[in-house]
Write an enzyme that holds these catalytic residues in place. Structure first.
Site, PDB file in Angstrom:
ATOM      1  N   ASP A   1       0.819  -1.224   0.000  1.00  0.00           N
ATOM      2  CA  ASP A   1       0.000   0.000   0.000  1.00  0.00           C
ATOM      3  C   ASP A   1       0.848   1.267   0.000  1.00  0.00           C
ATOM      4  O   ASP A   1       0.473   2.274   0.595  1.00  0.00           O
ATOM      5  CB  ASP A   1      -0.969   0.024   1.200  1.00  0.00           C
ATOM      6  CG  ASP A   1      -1.762  -1.262   1.285  1.00  0.00           C
ATOM      7  OD1 ASP A   1      -2.273  -1.691   0.244  1.00  0.00           O
ATOM      8  OD2 ASP A   1      -1.848  -1.840   2.384  1.00  0.00           O
TER       9      ASP A   1
ATOM     10  N   LYS B   1       1.985   2.087  -5.056  1.00  0.00           N
ATOM     11  CA  LYS B   1       2.631   1.539  -6.255  1.00  0.00           C
ATOM     12  C   LYS B   1       1.757   1.723  -7.486  1.00  0.00           C
ATOM     13  O   LYS B   1       2.245   2.007  -8.566  1.00  0.00           O
ATOM     14  CB  LYS B   1       2.900   0.032  -6.090  1.00  0.00           C
ATOM     15  CG  LYS B   1       3.934  -0.311  -5.063  1.00  0.00           C
ATOM     16  CD  LYS B   1       4.164  -1.808  -5.005  1.00  0.00           C
ATOM     17  CE  LYS B   1       2.948  -2.564  -4.509  1.00  0.00           C
ATOM     18  NZ  LYS B   1       2.550  -2.298  -3.122  1.00  0.00           N
TER      19      LYS B   1
ATOM     20  N   GLY C   1      -4.310  -4.832  -4.334  1.00  0.00           N
ATOM     21  CA  GLY C   1      -5.364  -3.944  -4.821  1.00  0.00           C
ATOM     22  C   GLY C   1      -4.741  -2.627  -5.194  1.00  0.00           C
ATOM     23  O   GLY C   1      -4.006  -2.040  -4.414  1.00  0.00           O
ATOM     24  N   HIS C   2      -4.958  -2.203  -6.420  1.00  0.00           N
ATOM     25  CA  HIS C   2      -4.437  -0.911  -6.866  1.00  0.00           C
ATOM     26  C   HIS C   2      -5.609   0.000  -7.140  1.00  0.00           C
ATOM     27  O   HIS C   2      -6.558  -0.411  -7.802  1.00  0.00           O
ATOM     28  CB  HIS C   2      -3.690  -1.061  -8.187  1.00  0.00           C
ATOM     29  CG  HIS C   2      -2.347  -1.681  -8.054  1.00  0.00           C
ATOM     30  ND1 HIS C   2      -1.641  -1.686  -6.887  1.00  0.00           N
ATOM     31  CD2 HIS C   2      -1.576  -2.283  -8.959  1.00  0.00           C
ATOM     32  CE1 HIS C   2      -0.481  -2.283  -7.096  1.00  0.00           C
ATOM     33  NE2 HIS C   2      -0.424  -2.663  -8.340  1.00  0.00           N
TER      34      HIS C   2
ATOM     35  N   GLN D   1       2.118  -6.147  -3.077  1.00  0.00           N
ATOM     36  CA  GLN D   1       2.509  -6.163  -1.655  1.00  0.00           C
ATOM     37  C   GLN D   1       3.795  -5.346  -1.451  1.00  0.00           C
ATOM     38  O   GLN D   1       4.018  -4.410  -2.199  1.00  0.00           O
ATOM     39  CB  GLN D   1       2.671  -7.601  -1.131  1.00  0.00           C
ATOM     40  CG  GLN D   1       1.358  -8.358  -0.973  1.00  0.00           C
ATOM     41  CD  GLN D   1       0.890  -8.980  -2.269  1.00  0.00           C
ATOM     42  OE1 GLN D   1       1.649  -9.609  -2.961  1.00  0.00           O
ATOM     43  NE2 GLN D   1      -0.390  -8.828  -2.587  1.00  0.00           N
TER      44      GLN D   1
ATOM     45  N   THR E   1      -8.509  -4.018  -0.829  1.00  0.00           N
ATOM     46  CA  THR E   1      -9.055  -5.361  -1.013  1.00  0.00           C
ATOM     47  C   THR E   1     -10.044  -5.724   0.087  1.00  0.00           C
ATOM     48  O   THR E   1     -11.100  -6.281  -0.178  1.00  0.00           O
ATOM     49  CB  THR E   1      -7.900  -6.390  -1.058  1.00  0.00           C
ATOM     50  OG1 THR E   1      -7.055  -6.026  -2.144  1.00  0.00           O
ATOM     51  CG2 THR E   1      -8.395  -7.800  -1.276  1.00  0.00           C
TER      52      THR E   1
HETATM   53  P1  IMP Z   1      -2.219 -12.911   2.374  1.00  0.00           P
HETATM   54  O1  IMP Z   1      -1.332 -12.367   1.299  1.00  0.00           O
HETATM   55  O2  IMP Z   1      -3.680 -12.722   2.093  1.00  0.00           O
HETATM   56  O3  IMP Z   1      -1.881 -14.314   2.760  1.00  0.00           O
HETATM   57  O4  IMP Z   1      -1.952 -12.034   3.693  1.00  0.00           O
HETATM   58  C1  IMP Z   1      -0.713 -12.082   4.405  1.00  0.00           C
HETATM   59  C2  IMP Z   1      -0.336 -10.711   4.925  1.00  0.00           C
HETATM   60  O5  IMP Z   1      -0.040  -9.848   3.833  1.00  0.00           O
HETATM   61  C3  IMP Z   1      -1.446  -9.997   5.695  1.00  0.00           C
HETATM   62  O6  IMP Z   1      -0.852  -9.190   6.697  1.00  0.00           O
HETATM   63  C4  IMP Z   1      -2.088  -9.114   4.655  1.00  0.00           C
HETATM   64  O7  IMP Z   1      -2.761  -8.013   5.220  1.00  0.00           O
HETATM   65  C5  IMP Z   1      -0.862  -8.685   3.880  1.00  0.00           C
HETATM   66  N1  IMP Z   1      -1.161  -8.292   2.496  1.00  0.00           N
HETATM   67  C6  IMP Z   1      -1.439  -9.098   1.450  1.00  0.00           C
HETATM   68  N2  IMP Z   1      -1.617  -8.385   0.333  1.00  0.00           N
HETATM   69  C7  IMP Z   1      -1.436  -7.100   0.659  1.00  0.00           C
HETATM   70  C8  IMP Z   1      -1.448  -5.882  -0.080  1.00  0.00           C
HETATM   71  O8  IMP Z   1      -1.627  -5.844  -1.299  1.00  0.00           O
HETATM   72  N3  IMP Z   1      -1.216  -4.748   0.642  1.00  0.00           N
HETATM   73  C9  IMP Z   1      -0.943  -4.764   1.962  1.00  0.00           C
HETATM   74  N4  IMP Z   1      -0.918  -5.879   2.704  1.00  0.00           N
HETATM   75  C10 IMP Z   1      -1.145  -7.038   2.051  1.00  0.00           C
END
Ligand code: IMP
Length: 427
Positions: A13, A16, A40-41, A223, A299
């Site tokens: 977040d 990007k 999520g963008h 991420q 998201t």
């Molecule tokens: P997962 O990717 O859904 O397995 O989540 C694992 C960790 O990554 C959690 O803390 C999520 O909140 C974080 N996370 C996953 N995708 C994003 C993203 O796009 N932005 C910020 N945090 C993310």
């Protein structure tokens, strides 16, 4: 040769989407290489706002090749919905290509993600519940199903049957919940396959050919570094490799082909989900910044945790990614502050730590050592030239760059494409 990798330098977040959208103007191809619809963008184009989870945001330009590489995990329902959503808003997806090696997120993955989080209770990871972890688990266990298999009904049927039996047993015995009906899952996924057929391609070949003929290729990281499964704050991480090297693995290009690696650094820090966060502001100031920055997950809608900029974590990010430049975003969110702080070191049991520790356990107990700088207390959203930024804002930016040891290549001062100050050619 011009291949640029954009990665998040913090916990995701960082903005990007905005930076990638800006660079995509000059790109011929935009590639997603890891993660899935946990990302999520939000991209703002004029009056319009687009929210994308899987399809590279370059799709909004119409003439760029947009590629989803082998390292991505794809929920086909979400992907098809996204194609449909774009179509309804007048954006064609005929330049989209998907790797047949990309793994599929199956209905049991999302279910197991939720059940596992539930069972962890207070120790949960705070995942996005999109089935990302369970899908990568199956990939590593070699029981994953891949997009290409949707084109081969007989193979898919056999493999799905075997895997689903196992998953249903797990759901029943470990979690005491009902499983999934084989016929239904097979039929649904074969249906998805028919709709995805036109987009399938040998994407590693396409990407390498594009680089070799001198096209500008942009790798869109999802991420952030601190969520990397190896280099992040394990176990509070995602299951893929958001670091720059992940672009090579997930897209199928050699490291020698990458010309630039830019880290996107938000002017403060945020984290969604659980896990250590040394500079977190658990106070009214944190809430103010959250509201000013609309810091709620794209998201999941969850409120993001907010904190000061952390130069210790950023130095680690610069190292493991090999940043050749940083893009600082959301500087305008700090416009009204009297002072801004940067963590320059940590204290752990009285001892000063200058570099990010190689284990996350101690991070809950570290005390950041801050450097305090004056705020600029003036709106900067309309500024288009670096020299026109208030002195205090420039001082803050230059301090960040010095502390991390990486030149600044772009500053973003607002949500729209126009609110961007590039400092040098980026390709
Ligand atoms: P997962 O990717 O859904 O397995 O989540 C694992 C960790 O990554 C959690 O803390 C999520 O909140 C974080 N996370 C996953 N995708 C994003 C993203 O796009 N932005 C910020 N945090 C993310």
């Amino acid at each position: 040769m011009s291949a640029v990798v954009i990665v998040g330098a913090q916990w995701g977040d960082e903005g990007k989407g905005k930076v990638i959208d800006f660079l995509a103007q000059q790109a011929d191809m935009v590639v997603r290489h890891q993660g899935g619809n946990n990302a999520g963008h939000t991209v703002v184009v004029g009056e319009e706002e687009f929210r994308l989870h899987l399809i590279p945001s370059g799709i909004l330009y119409g003439d760029k090749w947009c590629v989803i590489g082998a390292g991505v995990v794809i929920d086909p329902r979400v992907l098809l919905e996204e194609i449909d959503y774009l179509g309804r808003r007048g954006i064609a997806s005929d330049h989209l290509r998907i790797a047949s090696q990309a793994h599929l997120i199956m209905p049991y993955h999302a279910r197991l993600d939720a059940l596992s989080e539930d069972r962890l209770g207070a120790h949960k990871l705070g995942t996005t519940l999109r089935g990302i972890g369970p899908a990568y688990m199956d990939k590593a266990a070699r029981i994953g199903l891949r997009v290409g298999e949707l084109m081969h009904p007989a193979t898919l049927a056999t493999r799905l049957q075997r895997v689903l039996e196992e998953k249903n047993r797990l759901l029943a015995r470990a979690y005491d919940v009902e499983g999934f009906a084989y016929d239904e899952v097979l039929e649904t996924y074969l249906g998805y396959g028919e709709q995805l057929r036109p987009y399938l391609a040998n994407t590693a070949l396409l990407i390498n050919q594009a680089i070799d003929r001198g096209d500008r290729v942009l790798f869109e990281g999802a991420q952030g570094t601190m969520l990397d499964i190896d280099h992040g704050t394990y176990p509070f991480v995602t299951s893929s490799h958001p670091v720059a090297g992940g672009a090579c693995i997930g897209a199928g290009v050699g490291p020698t082909k990458i010309s630039q690696v830019y880290g996107v650094v938000k002017a403060y820090t945020s984290r969604v989900g659980d896990g250590p966060f040394p500079t977190e502001l658990r106070n009214a100031l944190g809430s103010d910044i959250r509201d000013r920055g609309h810091e709620y997950g794209t998201t999941t809608g969850r409120p993001r945790r907010i904190g000061w900029l952390d130069a210790v974590a950023l130095r680690h990010a610069a190292r493991v990614n090999g940043f050749t430049g940083i893009a600082v975003t959301r500087l305008d969110v700090l416009d009204m502050l009297e002072e801004v702080k940067i963590a320059v070191a940590y204290r752990y049991h009285g001892e000063r730590i200058d570099e990010f520790p190689d284990h996350a356990e101690g991070l809950d107990d570290v005390e950041p050592e801050y450097e305090t700088l004056p705020g600029w207390q003036t709106p900067i959203g309309a500024v288009r030239k670096y020299a026109d930024l208030p002195v205090a804002a420039r001082h803050y930016l230059e301090r960040i760059s010095t502390l991390i040891g990486v030149p600044m290549v772009l500053v973003s001062v607002g949500r729209e494409r126009a609110n961007t100050i590039p400092l040098q050619p980026l390709f």
